[in-house]
Design a protein around this motif. Structure first.
Motif, short mmCIF file in Angstrom:
data_model
loop_
_atom_site.label_atom_id
_atom_site.label_comp_id
_atom_site.label_asym_id
_atom_site.label_seq_id
_atom_site.Cartn_x
_atom_site.Cartn_y
_atom_site.Cartn_z
N GLY A 44 6.08 -5.77 -2.35
CA GLY A 44 4.95 -5.40 -1.41
C GLY A 44 5.27 -5.81 -0.05
O GLY A 44 4.82 -5.59 0.86
N ALA A 45 6.06 -7.20 0.02
CA ALA A 45 6.41 -7.67 1.38
C ALA A 45 7.60 -6.90 1.86
O ALA A 45 7.98 -7.54 3.17
CB ALA A 45 6.78 -9.22 1.12
N GLU A 54 6.69 2.37 9.99
CA GLU A 54 7.30 0.95 9.59
C GLU A 54 5.99 0.31 8.89
O GLU A 54 5.01 0.01 9.60
CB GLU A 54 7.81 0.14 10.64
CG GLU A 54 8.22 -1.04 10.03
CD GLU A 54 8.69 -2.10 11.07
OE1 GLU A 54 8.79 -1.79 12.15
OE2 GLU A 54 8.47 -3.31 10.89
N LEU A 55 6.15 0.25 7.59
CA LEU A 55 5.00 -0.10 6.71
C LEU A 55 5.66 -1.26 5.76
O LEU A 55 6.36 -1.75 6.26
CB LEU A 55 4.46 0.95 5.86
CG LEU A 55 3.84 2.23 6.80
CD1 LEU A 55 3.84 3.44 5.88
CD2 LEU A 55 2.63 1.76 7.50
N ASP A 56 5.10 -1.26 4.64
CA ASP A 56 5.63 -2.14 3.84
C ASP A 56 5.61 -1.85 2.46
O ASP A 56 4.95 -0.54 2.08
CB ASP A 56 4.99 -3.66 3.79
CG ASP A 56 3.46 -3.71 3.55
OD1 ASP A 56 2.90 -3.04 2.75
OD2 ASP A 56 2.63 -4.31 4.41
N ASN A 58 3.70 -1.97 -0.12
CA ASN A 58 2.32 -1.58 -0.44
C ASN A 58 2.06 -0.12 -0.39
O ASN A 58 1.33 0.67 -1.10
CB ASN A 58 1.23 -2.31 0.29
CG ASN A 58 1.38 -3.70 0.03
OD1 ASN A 58 1.23 -4.43 -1.17
ND2 ASN A 58 1.65 -4.44 0.99
N ARG A 94 10.03 -4.25 3.75
CA ARG A 94 9.66 -3.35 4.94
C ARG A 94 10.05 -2.04 4.50
O ARG A 94 10.94 -1.70 4.04
CB ARG A 94 10.50 -3.76 6.40
CG ARG A 94 10.00 -4.94 6.98
CD ARG A 94 11.29 -5.49 8.03
NE ARG A 94 11.24 -6.69 7.93
CZ ARG A 94 10.38 -7.45 9.12
NH1 ARG A 94 9.84 -6.59 10.04
NH2 ARG A 94 10.45 -8.69 9.33
#
Lengths: 246, 101
Positions: free
Chosen positions: B48-49, B13-15, B17, B51
């Motif tokens: 970028g923000a 789970e990143l974003d 970016n 999820r």
């Protein structure tokens, strides 16, 4: 469509241990167009059978350096890429990279401040590019770094951060250690929480430009708390790097 | 985003970016600072923000406000598929947006 970012070869010009599990690689990139602090590169490794993997690495160095960048790599056990970068790569090796990439998680001195940086573990890396740039550019915007690590010996860039803080140009670093503290420790001794964020933010005020980078859980806690404290959401920039813990 | 969780067995789970390089090679410019409006809750967030979940065959971008799917991206050997039905719109400015704001 022409691919605007193509793969190119970088040469490993230097390797430096930061902690027992973290090291920095200096990558020579002749003709590097320069980056914005906070941007990253993609790195591609290809095996002899053609299998390839890509990973993103934040650029740790300031853009003022000419023709080379630093990345900082934490060894993740059982990872596909980081053990190679940690154990196998030697000076003179060539690696495929593309970049610089990203425009959301970026701060430049021209943007001004105050600047509030929140890092968990290796989440310090893109923030370090901002800090190094701030110093190199001669900027004096009030800046506070709240840096969460597990153990004192795992604090990445500790000596360099201390040196920047001693320069007296408005940069402060506030550490918290979440697992154990050495004797005489005067920093925080717990995970980042609302009260800690409020205390560290207070001298900067709620107009601070804020950049948070670390494990997802830390980023969520910090971003939500800071918006509750009154920071405008569009001033709170976040970057999550996955579930490794601090 | 030092190393986007290098363990392939962990759902990541990143974003947004984390997808910057893939996006830039597809769209020809930075996407992380591109605002997008969620078709479900109408909140506007920069890519970028958002999820990002990368555990499956592709990447899923979810709205940070309501957690509904905004974009799905699947790369195959010869094409990239973008399912954008969860995005009301994306804003591509003609001058770099960068870290303005």
């Amino acid at each position: 469509m022409v691919n605007p970012i193509s793969w190119r070869l970088a040469t490993v010009n230097g390797i430096r241990d930061e902690t027992s599990s973290v090291r920095s690689l200096t990558l020579g990139l002749p003709g590097w167009p320069g980056h914005r602090p906070g941007q990253h590169i993609d790195l591609r490794l290809t095996a002899e059978d053609g299998y390839s993997v890509e990973r993103s690495y934040s650029i740790a160095s300031e853009p003022e350096r000419d023709g080379e960048i630093d990345i900082t790599v934490e060894r993740i056990p059982d990872g596909e890429v980081s053990p190679f970068l940690d154990e196998v790569v030697v000076v003179g090796d060539r690696l495929e990279v593309r970049g610089p990439i990203g425009g959301y998680f970026v701060w430049e001195a021209a943007l001004g401040g105050p600047l509030f940086l929140v890092a968990g573990g290796s989440g310090i890396v893109p923030l370090m590019a901002m800090i190094r740039h701030r110093h190199r550019a001669g900027a004096t915007v009030p800046t506070r770094l709240l840096f969460s690590s597990r153990y004192a010996e795992e604090i990445i860039y500790r000596a360099e951060l201390d040196a920047f803080a001693a320069a007296g140009d408005g940069f402060e670093v506030i550490h918290t250690l979440t697992r154990s503290r050495p004797p005489g420790w005067t920093g925080y001794d717990r995970r980042i929480d609302d009260r800690m964020l409020a205390e560290v933010l207070e001298p900067l005020g709620v107009t601070a430009r804020t950049y948070i980078c670390g494990p997802t859980a830390l980023v969520e806690v910090a971003a939500n708390a800071l918006v509750r404290l009154g920071l405008p959401p569009d001033r709170v920039r976040t970057e999550r790097f996955g579930p490794t813990g601090t | 985003m030092l190393d986007h969780s290098d363990d392939p067995s962990v759902e990541r789970e990143l974003d947004g970016n984390a997808l910057a390089g893939v996006f830039e090679s597809m769209f020809g410019g930075d996407m992380t600072a591109v605002p997008g409006r969620c078709a479900h809750c109408h909140t506007v967030n920069m890519v970028g923000a958002m999820r990002v979940y990368m555990g499956g065959p592709g990447a899923v971008l979810r709205c940070p406000a309501c957690d509904e799917v905004v974009l799905r991206i699947v790369e195959t050997a010869d094409a990239t598929y973008v399912d954008a039905r969860g995005a009301a719109y994306l804003v591509f400015r003609r001058s770099p947006e960068g870290a303005r704001g």
